[in-house]
Design an enzyme around this catalytic site. Structure first.
Site, mmCIF file in Angstrom:
data_model
loop_
_atom_site.group_PDB
_atom_site.id
_atom_site.type_symbol
_atom_site.label_atom_id
_atom_site.label_comp_id
_atom_site.label_asym_id
_atom_site.label_seq_id
_atom_site.Cartn_x
_atom_site.Cartn_y
_atom_site.Cartn_z
ATOM 1 N N LYS A 255 62.764 42.259 99.888
ATOM 2 C CA LYS A 255 63.389 40.942 99.948
ATOM 3 C C LYS A 255 63.609 40.447 101.371
ATOM 4 C CE LYS A 255 68.012 42.438 98.568
ATOM 5 N NZ LYS A 255 68.809 42.610 97.376
ATOM 6 N N ARG A 256 63.472 41.338 102.339
ATOM 7 C CA ARG A 256 63.552 40.859 103.719
ATOM 8 C C ARG A 256 62.351 39.986 104.065
ATOM 9 N NH1 ARG A 256 62.708 44.367 107.464
ATOM 10 N NH2 ARG A 256 62.235 45.989 105.931
#
Ligand code: GLU
Length: 506
Positions: A255-256
């Site tokens: 998700k980064r």
């Protein structure tokens, strides 16, 4: 045709519902639907430290949104429940007891201090990590004494160290590993909760899963599962490990680097059909290499030979393109209804409109009777020809169409209104003439407005670009808008003239 396949997706409710879950669910769905089998949702919630209460309902909501409906699951029931592992602990306990009785598993009383020391020593010797087997050889009377003392223990799998363990992966072929390289996996923790491995195998068997579809990162666990199936005396299911979704830099999707929550895609105006098509492309190719195909088309000629193992890159730009294609493929009526449903959903989830982006739209909807109102639907529907080809997500609608919904579009300055190399006064003169001309129009249509403005271009010696910029900013409040003449028709003569007057007041 193959035998009916029973598949399952088995997410852990530890956070936002993940795109990887939908990706697995899609292939499970396809395999079961095209063989007349069943597709199950099982919630693997035995890790109580990472458990998140809303996660399960978000998983079910997301899968239903995508149309990846399962035949059995916690919210739909079924004959093989319960479908939450936390409600099946008794089943696991019985099964662990069976393994202990048949000596396929053993109790391990090693303390965490001993295990830490063991690991340090292994590291110092550069030996591979893993349990050293101390408790494998305990005598029955020692075990009895410790159990009587209530010494805490875990239960470990007694991995056969004298042979190779193998299985066939449906996508990769034969996978083999020697038992010496497999750790004596913990099956049940000291708190009586099973580990993933035990619960997963017991459930897959009891739920009659005959094709295990999961991400490639689990492939190293599968030999342990094979040992468990053998230990219980059960037939092996088929295994199909799907390639991992990757970020652009080819690392595992995170998700980064990419939004991974399915609800993010829903909130941001991606269509479920587009997301499903996109996820399909991650592990499958269309018959003639085409990129746009519906789930129904995919199922119609589904062929496992077109599933691939190459690491698919989750490219948000490509998804945006595909989403735009689906938006264009919708009928105008359907798209208008979809937008309204989308905004209603956003509102129901606590979305706070931003005055600079979508505030005008939401205010206007409220003033005009809400999402269900016919007059609201009529106007939204009327804007479709102006926007349908210009938006790639449903969320792009509001910022593009502010001029239709704002009461007051002022907020621009001379730097927007006045074309380069022209003066404010000259621009106002042009707008004044334009106003007179427009006010005299007998019919107010896209073509009459266009004709009038084009005639002015010739008359005044301004370039079309210059004249249209002044008109666009005066009437829509911005240098970017849907097509000018169509917008003017929609905004109507009274408001257009009033807005030109406001520009003249600058
Ligand atoms: N609970 C595991 C996960 O979260 C399931 C893996 C599997 O399908 O076996 O991915």
């Amino acid at each position: 045709m193959s035998e009916p396949l029973v598949t399952r997706v088995a997410p852990s409710p530890t956070g936002d519902p993940h795109v990887g879950t939908a990706y697995m669910a899609l292939f499970c769905f396809a395999l079961s639907r095209t063989t007349g089998g069943r597709f199950i949702l099982r919630i693997e919630d035995t890790d109580r430290t990472r458990y998140q209460a809303d996660s399960e309902s978000q998983i079910t909501e997301s899968l239903h949104w995508l149309g990846l409906d399962y035949d059995e699951g916690p919210d739909v029931g079924g004959p093989n429940g319960p479908y939450r592992q936390s409600e099946r602990t008794e089943i696991y306990r019985e099964h662990v007891q069976r393994l202990l009785d048949s000596e396929k598993a053993y109790r391990c009383f090693c303390t965490s201090e001993r295990l830490t020391e063991m690991r340090h020593a292994q590291r110092a010797r550069k030996a591979p990590p893993g349990y050293d087997g101390l408790c494998r050889g305990l005598l029955p009377e020692d075990i009895e004494a410790k159990v009587a003392d209530a010494t805490p223990y875990v239960v470990r799998l007694k991995v056969p160290k004298d042979r190779t363990i193998g299985f066939i992966d449906e996508l990769r072929g034969k996978v083999e590993i020697h038992g010496k390289e497999i750790d004596d996996q913990v099956l049940m923790k000291s708190d009586g909760f099973p580990t993933y491995h035990l619960a997963n195998v017991v459930d897959d068997h009891l739920m009659e899963v005959n094709e295990v579809v999961r991400a490639e990162e689990w492939i190293t666990s599968t030999p342990k599962h094979v040992i468990l199936y053998e230990a219980f005396g059960w037939d092996l299911p088929r295994f199909r490990h799907m390639p991992l979704l990757r970020n652009k830099d080819r690392s595992k999707i995170s998700k980064r680097k990419n939004p991974t929550s399915l609800l993010w895609y829903k909130a941001n105006g991606y269509l479920p059909e587009a997301l499903v098509n996109f996820l399909a492309l991650m592990g499958y190719s269309g018959a003639d290499g085409e990129e746009m195909f519906s789930r129904e088309q995919m199922l119609a000629d589904f062929d496992t030979k077109r599933m691939s193992t190459s690491g698919p890159v989750f490219d948000l730009e490509k998804l945006g393109w595909l989403n735009g294609e689906y938006i264009r493929a919708d009928s105008e009526d359907d798209l208008a209804r979809r937008l309204l449903a989308h905004w209603a959903y956003r509102t129901s989830t606590g979305h706070e409109p931003d005055p600079a982006v979508d505030g005008a739209l939401y205010d206007w909807i409220t003033r005009n009777g809400g999402f269900e109102s016919d007059s609201v639907e009529t106007l939204i529907r009327a804007t479709m020809p102006l926007v349908q080809t210009r938006i790639k997500t449903l969320e792009e609608y509001a910022p593009l169409t502010r001029c239709f919904f704002l009461d007051d579009i002022r907020g621009y300055g001379p730097e927007d209104l006045v074309p380069k190399k022209r003066e404010l006064d000259a621009t106002k003169d042009v707008l004044r003439i334009m106003r007179t001309k427009l006010a005299g129009l007998e019919h107010w249509t896209t073509s009459s407005v266009e004709e009038a403005l084009r005639a002015l271009v010739d008359e005044l010696g301004w370039k079309p670009r210059e004249l249209f910029q002044a008109a666009r900013v005066a009437i829509t409040g911005s240098k970017v808008s849907p097509p000018l003449f169509e917008s003017m028709e929609l905004i109507g003569p009274a408001t257009c003239l009033e807005r030109i007057d406001q520009a003249l007041d600058l």
